[in-house]
Write an enzyme that holds these catalytic residues in place. Structure first.
Site, PDB file in Angstrom:
ATOM      1  N   CYS A   1     -21.283 -16.861 -21.045  1.00  0.00           N
ATOM      2  CA  CYS A   1     -22.170 -17.852 -20.420  1.00  0.00           C
ATOM      3  C   CYS A   1     -23.278 -17.224 -19.580  1.00  0.00           C
ATOM      4  O   CYS A   1     -24.150 -17.929 -19.078  1.00  0.00           O
ATOM      5  CB  CYS A   1     -21.359 -18.827 -19.569  1.00  0.00           C
ATOM      6  SG  CYS A   1     -20.825 -18.152 -17.986  1.00  0.00           S
TER       7      CYS A   1
ATOM      8  N   ALA B   1       0.811  -1.221   0.000  1.00  0.00           N
ATOM      9  CA  ALA B   1       0.000   0.000   0.000  1.00  0.00           C
ATOM     10  C   ALA B   1       0.846   1.275   0.000  1.00  0.00           C
ATOM     11  O   ALA B   1       0.425   2.306  -0.521  1.00  0.00           O
ATOM     12  CB  ALA B   1      -0.925   0.002   1.208  1.00  0.00           C
TER      13      ALA B   1
ATOM     14  N   HIS C   1      -3.249 -10.238  -4.803  1.00  0.00           N
ATOM     15  CA  HIS C   1      -4.640 -10.006  -4.376  1.00  0.00           C
ATOM     16  C   HIS C   1      -5.535  -9.639  -5.552  1.00  0.00           C
ATOM     17  O   HIS C   1      -6.601  -9.062  -5.353  1.00  0.00           O
ATOM     18  CB  HIS C   1      -4.690  -8.921  -3.298  1.00  0.00           C
ATOM     19  CG  HIS C   1      -3.963  -9.294  -2.041  1.00  0.00           C
ATOM     20  ND1 HIS C   1      -4.611  -9.777  -0.915  1.00  0.00           N
ATOM     21  CD2 HIS C   1      -2.650  -9.308  -1.723  1.00  0.00           C
ATOM     22  CE1 HIS C   1      -3.711 -10.052   0.027  1.00  0.00           C
ATOM     23  NE2 HIS C   1      -2.512  -9.769  -0.438  1.00  0.00           N
TER      24      HIS C   1
HETATM   25 ZN   LIG Z   1     -18.905 -16.890 -18.190  1.00  0.00          ZN
END
Ligand SMILES: [Zn+2]
Length: 271
Positions: free
Chosen positions: A177, A29, A141
């Site tokens: 999707c 940070a 992260h």
């Molecule tokens: Zn997808």
């Protein structure tokens, strides 16, 4: 950076960096703060304003639409639209492009290492092409500039997801999707990306110089990476405003501003 002993230590660290075969930097940070990215912890931190429980993976699964509405607020505070890399990021990108740093491992989710590398490439530095390879920047992260489908892995820019969410597509859905997109930052309750973590561990263990910049080394796994490097005999350089648990093992400790020390180090390393 004023007195001569500092300059001598910068020169000595630069000389070690130049001689290193496998140098790795870990950033936290403290390198993003000078760009205006607020910290998560502390009195002025993000978590003093937002409820961390609203941003865990269980809430995302339970109510993705409400999660995204809150996330867009938090993200606007975290990543200002004008966010730009500061001289510490530029110095690290430049060291990488010049071949003095083999990899950048970061705890930050703001994508500023990528932005600094892109800026360098825009200035026409051909050597910076190497930094464009994703394996040179390891994001422990994740990256809040991306959104990813949990079902199929399709990814898009966070800006695209935000635009769709702002126009009522909540949660924004995958184009392939139809699954709910998730910010590509690691949420509370989620595992760190396994590949990134394994790569970071390997890099640390194999490094002969490990540079910590702007991390207080209190959060795992970042805390143990420099220790693993030091265990393997690496030279340890720590640049952080506050004391860290690894200072005692470090060969060089600069308890100073990363935007001053890193450009000075870059300059001292030479070409
Ligand atoms: Zn997808």
């Amino acid at each position: 950076m004023g007195d001569s002993s500092d300059a001598d230590r910068i020169d000595a660290a630069a000389s070690d960096l130049r001689a290193a075969d496998a140098a790795v930097a870990l950033t936290g940070a403290g390198v993003s703060a000078p760009s205006g990215v607020p910290p998560f912890r502390g009195e002025e931190g993000i978590w003093s304003e937002y409820d961390p429980d609203a941003f865990d993976v269980w809430r995302f699964r339970r109510e993705p639409a409400a999660f995204w509405a809150d996330w867009l607020d938090l993200r606007a505070d975290l990543l200002d639209a004008d966010l730009e890399p500061n001289p510490a990021y530029d110095a690290l990108a430049d060291l990488s492009a010049a071949g003095h740093l083999d990899a950048l491992v970061t705890q930050n989710i703001d994508g500023l290492h990528g932005a600094a590398a892109d800026a360098l490439a825009d200035r026409g530095d051909a050597a910076s092409d190497a930094l464009g390879e994703s394996d040179r920047i390891i994001e422990l992260h994740g990256n809040a500039r991306r959104a990813v489908c949990r079902n199929c892995g399709w990814a898009t820019s966070a800006d695209d997801a935000r635009e769709r969410a702002a126009s009522g597509d909540l949660p924004p859905n995958c184009e392939v999707c139809g699954g709910a997109l998730k910010p590509d930052a690691v949420l509370f309750g989620e595992q760190l990306p396994r590949d990134a973590l394994a790569t970071a561990r390997e890099l640390a263990a194999d490094s002969d110089l490990f540079l910590v910049a702007g991390s207080s080394l209190t959060v795992e796994p970042a805390a143990s990476l420099p220790a693993e490097a030091a265990d393997g005999g690496a030279t340890l350089v720590v640049v952080n405003l506050d004391e860290t648990p690894l200072d005692a093992r470090a060969d060089y400790v600069f308890r100073e501003d990363v935007t001053e020390v890193l450009p000075a180090l870059r300059e001292a390393v030479g070409e």
